[in-house]
Design a protein around this motif. Structure first.
Motif, PDB file in Angstrom:
ATOM      1  N   LYS A 189      35.432  36.118  41.106  1.00  0.00           N
ATOM      2  CA  LYS A 189      36.830  35.828  40.920  1.00  0.00           C
ATOM      3  C   LYS A 189      37.425  36.668  42.196  1.00  0.00           C
ATOM      4  O   LYS A 189      36.865  37.607  42.874  1.00  0.00           O
ATOM      5  N   THR A 190      38.409  36.057  42.399  1.00  0.00           N
ATOM      6  CA  THR A 190      39.711  36.684  43.632  1.00  0.00           C
ATOM      7  C   THR A 190      40.907  36.820  42.920  1.00  0.00           C
ATOM      8  O   THR A 190      41.430  36.319  42.293  1.00  0.00           O
ATOM      9  N   SER A 193      34.290  42.371  48.313  1.00  0.00           N
ATOM     10  CA  SER A 193      35.250  42.358  49.436  1.00  0.00           C
ATOM     11  C   SER A 193      36.687  42.488  49.451  1.00  0.00           C
ATOM     12  O   SER A 193      37.211  41.884  48.396  1.00  0.00           O
ATOM     13  N   LYS A 194      37.234  43.130  50.319  1.00  0.00           N
ATOM     14  CA  LYS A 194      38.921  43.224  50.107  1.00  0.00           C
ATOM     15  C   LYS A 194      39.467  42.866  51.671  1.00  0.00           C
ATOM     16  O   LYS A 194      39.014  43.315  52.354  1.00  0.00           O
ATOM     17  N   GLN A 195      40.422  42.134  51.525  1.00  0.00           N
ATOM     18  CA  GLN A 195      41.148  41.753  52.709  1.00  0.00           C
ATOM     19  C   GLN A 195      42.660  42.220  52.504  1.00  0.00           C
ATOM     20  O   GLN A 195      43.123  41.685  51.534  1.00  0.00           O
ATOM     21  N   ASP A 228      47.294  41.999  49.217  1.00  0.00           N
ATOM     22  CA  ASP A 228      45.738  42.511  49.038  1.00  0.00           C
ATOM     23  C   ASP A 228      44.909  41.372  48.081  1.00  0.00           C
ATOM     24  O   ASP A 228      45.372  41.009  47.151  1.00  0.00           O
ATOM     25  N   ALA A 229      43.925  40.985  48.679  1.00  0.00           N
ATOM     26  CA  ALA A 229      43.062  40.089  48.153  1.00  0.00           C
ATOM     27  C   ALA A 229      41.662  40.724  47.791  1.00  0.00           C
ATOM     28  O   ALA A 229      41.007  40.900  48.913  1.00  0.00           O
ATOM     29  N   VAL A 230      41.186  40.878  46.677  1.00  0.00           N
ATOM     30  CA  VAL A 230      40.021  41.463  46.435  1.00  0.00           C
ATOM     31  C   VAL A 230      38.812  40.407  45.772  1.00  0.00           C
ATOM     32  O   VAL A 230      39.339  39.780  44.694  1.00  0.00           O
TER      33      VAL A 230
END
Length: 800
Positions: free
Chosen positions: A515-516, A562-564, A551-553
């Motif tokens: 999931k994101t 992972s995180k952007q 923030d996208a995890v």
């Protein structure tokens, strides 16, 4: 209560206190204001004047029915303005409270029986549905937050009124945009929300509902019904002053219908080609004898098949809004909307155009328009629910305050596909599908609060708007991924393309990989002022300061994470505009603004990295004219946009690349309003060309030239119950970027309509779309999506 909701509650309380404090500190004075109100319907003119001057006026629909006003142009006090608007009508206003007036007959005594009344607030203005024209007399705040008319705004504005939506049968937002001068849609599917509207060469990403910005994420559906909207305001060009961030294409403001004090009700039904059936209801009126509580309910359901084999769509809309007069100067509005769209076997990304996958020298397949490559287990369903509230506060000194909050929830559930492969011309074999599953929920909370009012400087009156906004978007997406032949054990091979009936492909067992979770927050403050330098010269200056964070995890079932993150702080978006009135009819204008637009999270380069924000500048100059005493508006605009980091999808690498030094220039010529009594017209010509730093054309998917026109005329004499109309949309050639890709040559799509008033309560309408049944592609790459063939819709409406 969660910490997030604690912060929202604190923000609401602070905004309310700020409105009250600023209103109490603002200086009180008597002042004259400049107005530009077109001649026409008396009720609409009074409502527009009340909205612009910051007062409330109460009147019954029967008092103004059939009466016209000479309009108002120049500087007037409130009393002077009312006197001019009512000249020759045998009516006058009487003040009954602080900034509140009632309409009475000039010969009447002091006792006034109000009965059911219409109350217009300064914050909301009146609706376009009562005007019966294609010209909106209401001031718009979409571009600058100032309550300016179309002619007073130093940018290009098109307002699609309720009358035009009904006449042209613009039942969805995508249809409204496709009918708007300077906007072109790149339709990559049917029933999949893949429509991409462009303006001035750029994808439109700025959307507002009643002036409150919506996220550029999937917080809206272009296929949603327009039944609940009074009008759609389209401001072309960069609008960062009001939206904070976004592309320089355009901003779309969807203005909902408001309750009426006078009871009114409309029931409608329609039937058309491909088993198309629809029902609607619109009920409005006061809930109390005093008229201080008013409510409106709109229902709309639609069920239809399609020219596409097996494709079916069903939609339903419920909208309710209620207004409470908390006092003579305070208006509370609360409401909700719920929209659902269900699509069975929708077409995604079009059908193959060439055998052997060779679009340079390959042989055309020429599949019929009815061909649908969707497997029978595919679907695309969406749900959108919004609850909202707003407070309009008027202060004794001419200032007004407005606070709006909303909570929106958007759910998407879909199983779709992409057809690929190399089809053998002898056997029809060789193609396959790659299925995909999407499950996503987006939630957005928004708040906007501002104060607006007059102030004196150097012996002249000016106007100021100051405010702030906050929004929080949370998105939850389950990740499944595409099932290609090379990354899974799914066999998507199809049989003979000519025998395909949707039943030859196995439904895959989708495995959720993770999931994101995405959180996007934006805080901003803005200030805009209109300085009346002389009687004819008006300077508009403004700026918006923005803090933005995303923030996208992403987590996987195997435990990977992972995180952007992206963050922008203190971004300043300035705006400047100048309007010079040559006389009472003609005005010149110019404007400048900067562009700052973070990229969509799905826009990534070949290394799966996020792209840098788009940045640039936008310039516009033009001339506008209010003809026929303001009942017909003509405009000519010249524009130039300079931009870097423009995202463009490159099919050869299946990723985005960023274009630098993109320059877009063009012009727009538009005419909207009433040519003569009972003769409405809307249309114009737009030219737009985008080139890169080396002078090569970019964004070729957008037609360089576009002409759109639609008109209706109510016949006279014995045929005065009949209204006829028609229009067309001409596009020059267009196609996807890339060497050798096919293009759609210039195409003209015509339409026609007729309406007959059977009785004062019952009317029937007939609409014919694609009148000459022109076969064309709405979008074209290596695949193509056909445009809608000729179809007919018959409707009946009962009003009481």
């Amino acid at each position: 209560m969660s910490p997030q909701h604690h912060r929202l509650a604190r923000g609401v309380r602070r905004a309310v206190l700020a409105l009250g404090l600023a209103g109490s500190l603002a200086p009180a004075f008597a002042w004259a204001q400049n107005y530009a109100i077109a001649a026409g319907d008396l009720g609409a003119a009074l409502s527009q004047f009340a909205a612009a001057s910051g007062v409330m006026i109460s009147f019954s629909a029967g008092d103004t029915g059939g009466l016209s006003s000479p309009g108002l142009h120049g500087d007037f006090s409130v009393e002077q303005g009312f006197a001019r608007l009512l000249a020759g009508a045998g009516l006058q206003v009487r003040q009954v409270g602080e900034k509140r007036y009632v309409l009475v007959k000039a010969a009447e005594g002091e006792e006034v029986e109000l009965g059911a009344t219409t109350i217009q607030s300064s914050g909301l203005g009146s609706g376009s549905e009562t005007t019966g024209t294609y010209l909106a007399n209401q001031p718009t705040r979409t571009a600058t937050k100032l309550g300016l008319s179309v002619q007073e705004t130093p940018q290009s504005i098109t307002v699609i009124t309720r009358q035009r939506m009904d006449d042209q049968k613009l039942g969805s937002l995508n249809e409204v945009l496709e009918a708007t001068v300077g906007v072109s849609s790149f339709n990559q599917g049917i029933g999949t929300d893949l429509d991409q509207p462009y303006s001035r060469g750029f994808l439109i990403s700025n959307y507002q509902v009643d002036g409150l910005p919506r996220s550029a994420s999937k917080m809206y559906s272009l296929n949603a019904s327009t039944a609940m909207y009074d009008r759609v305001e389209v401001v072309r060009g960069a609008t960062g002053l009001m939206s904070g961030m976004g592309s320089p294409g355009a901003a779309i403001n969807l203005v909902r219908k408001r309750p009426t004090a006078m009871p009114q009700a409309t029931l409608s039904a329609e039937a058309g080609s491909w088993d198309h059936y629809g029902l609607g209801a619109d009920l409005s009126g006061s809930l109390t004898d005093a008229g201080n509580i008013r409510s409106r309910l709109v229902l709309d359901v639609d069920d239809q098949n399609s020219w596409l084999d097996r494709y079916q769509s069903r939609s339903a809309l419920v909208y309710n809004v209620t207004e409470f007069d908390l006092g003579e100067q305070t208006l509370l509005s609360v409401g909700f909307t719920h929209q659902r769209n269900d699509n069975e076997q929708p077409l995604r990304s079009g059908v193959p155009l060439f055998y052997q996958g060779n679009f340079v020298n390959g042989q055309r397949i020429n599949l019929p328009r009815s061909y649908n490559n969707a497997p029978d287990w595919t679907f695309y369903d969406t749900r959108e629910t919004t609850v909202f509230a707003g407070i309009d506060q008027q202060f004794d000194n001419g200032w007004t305050g407005k606070l709006e909050i909303s909570h929106a929830l958007y759910d998407q559930d879909a199983i779709s596909y992409y057809q690929y492969g190399s089809i053998n011309p002898a056997t029809g074999l060789g193609s396959a599908i790659a299925p995909a599953k999407w499950v996503q929920t987006d939630r957005q909370d928004s708040l906007d609060a501002y104060l607006s009012g007059p102030f004196s400087l150097f012996g002249r009156e000016h106007e100021l708007v100051v405010g702030g906004a906050w929004s929080s978007l949370h998105s939850h997406a389950d990740n499944y991924g595409w099932l290609w032949s090379w990354n899974s054990n799914y066999n998507g091979t199809l049989g003979n393309v000519w025998d395909w009936d949707g039943s030859g492909a196995n439904r895959p067992d989708f495995k959720r990989s993770g999931k994101t979770l995405t959180d996007v927050k934006q805080y901003s403050a803005y200030l805009t002022s209109r300085f009346n330098l002389t009687d004819a010269t008006h300077l508009i200056l403004g700026s918006r300061v923005v803090d933005w964070k995303s923030d996208a995890v992403t987590t996987t079932n195997a435990g990977g994470r992972s995180k952007q993150s992206q963050k922008e702080s203190g971004v300043v978006v300035p705006f400047g505009g100048l309007v010079y009135d040559l006389n009472d009819i003609w005005s010149l204008y110019g404007s400048y603004t900067q562009i700052f637009n973070p990229q969509n999270g799905s826009a990534r380069d070949i290394n799966n990295q996020s792209l840098d924000p788009e940045e640039g500048s936008a310039y516009e100059a033009g001339i506008k004219a209010g003809l026929r005493d303001g009942r017909l508006i003509a405009s000519l605009a010249l524009f130039r946009v300079e931009q870097d980091n423009v995202a463009e999808y490159d099919g050869t690498i299946s990723a985005y690349r960023q274009l630098q030094g993109i320059t877009t220039r063009g012009l727009e010529l538009e005419l909207n309003g009433e040519l003569a009594e009972g003769w409405n017209i809307a249309g114009g010509y737009a030219y737009s060309l985008s080139e890169d730093a080396d002078g090569r054309r970019a964004m070729s998917r957008v037609p360089r030239h576009n002409v759109k026109a639609f008109t209706t005329y109510r016949l006279t004499g014995a045929l005065d119950k009949l209204t006829v109309g028609g229009g067309f949309n001409w596009k020059s050639r267009y196609g996807y970027e890339g060497e050798g890709y096919p293009v759609q040559e210039n195409v003209v799509i015509a339409s026609a309509m007729a309406r007959y008033q059977l009785t004062p309560q019952i009317e029937t309408t007939l609409h014919v779309n694609n009148l000459f049944d022109r076969k064309y592609y709405a979008s074209i790459t290596e695949n193509g999506v056909y445009g809608e063939p000729r179809n007919v819709v018959m409707g009946v409406k009962y009003s009481f």
